[in-house]
Design an enzyme around this catalytic site. Structure first.
Site, PDB file in Angstrom:
ATOM      1  N   CYS A 129      26.832  40.014  42.043  1.00 14.82           N
ATOM      2  CA  CYS A 129      25.431  40.008  41.612  1.00 14.82           C
ATOM      3  C   CYS A 129      24.568  39.304  42.659  1.00 14.82           C
ATOM      4  CB  CYS A 129      25.304  39.320  40.251  1.00 14.82           C
ATOM      5  SG  CYS A 129      25.484  37.520  40.297  1.00 14.82           S
ATOM      6  N   CYS A 144      25.316  35.540  43.151  1.00 14.26           N
ATOM      7  CA  CYS A 144      26.552  35.326  43.908  1.00 14.26           C
ATOM      8  C   CYS A 144      26.340  35.628  45.388  1.00 14.26           C
ATOM      9  CB  CYS A 144      27.675  36.184  43.352  1.00 14.26           C
ATOM     10  SG  CYS A 144      28.277  35.617  41.749  1.00 14.26           S
ATOM     11  N   GLU A 200      32.959  35.004  41.356  1.00 13.14           N
ATOM     12  CA  GLU A 200      32.742  34.721  42.770  1.00 13.14           C
ATOM     13  C   GLU A 200      32.254  33.292  42.985  1.00 13.14           C
ATOM     14  OE1 GLU A 200      31.761  37.289  40.887  1.00 13.14           O
ATOM     15  OE2 GLU A 200      31.023  38.927  42.146  1.00 13.14           O
TER      16      GLU A 200
END
Length: 129
Positions: A86, A89, A55
């Site tokens: 996560c 991100c 990402e």
């Protein structure tokens, strides 16, 4: 269901992942406000803390190309349950988006659709807000 072009881009990006340690390949595709699509894959490092998520690679590539506004993100992994971005991100996404549609998919076609405000509530408030 998420846009087929964005989904296909995330699936293709997953195949380019550098994941020799975990063998867990992740691909991401992000759509900018003007409809441009950028992709990313996870890039691992022996020092695992230096690993970069798919990402953040996609977002960083888009930002390097001059984009700062995003509409949709697809994350693809070969997992039983689709994985969501996560925390790191999520915070990077929040830097550029007040709202972002996020779709997590696996190779079996199962998807989880949500948005950034659900994944990271109060992201712009910080710890003091």
């Amino acid at each position: 269901m998420m846009d087929d072009t964005l989904t296909a881009a995330a699936r293709a990006a997953r195949l380019r992942a550098y994941a020799p340690y975990s063998e867990f390949q992740v691909g991401a595709a992000i759509e900018t406000a003007d409809g441009t699509i950028f992709t990313g894959c996870n890039v691992e490092n022996l020092s695992f803390g230096l690993t970069i998520c798919a990402e953040r690679v996609a977002i960083s590539t888009a930002v390097a190309a001059g984009h700062r506004s995003f509409r949709k993100l697809v994350v693809c992994a070969d997992s039983n349950v689709p994985v969501t971005p996560c925390g790191a991100c999520r915070q990077v996404m929040a830097e550029f988006c007040d709202e972002l549609e996020v779709c997590s998919i696996n190779l079996a076609g199962i998807e989880h659709l949500t948005n950034l405000s659900v994944l990271l509530p109060r992201a712009k408030a910080g710890i003091l807000g």
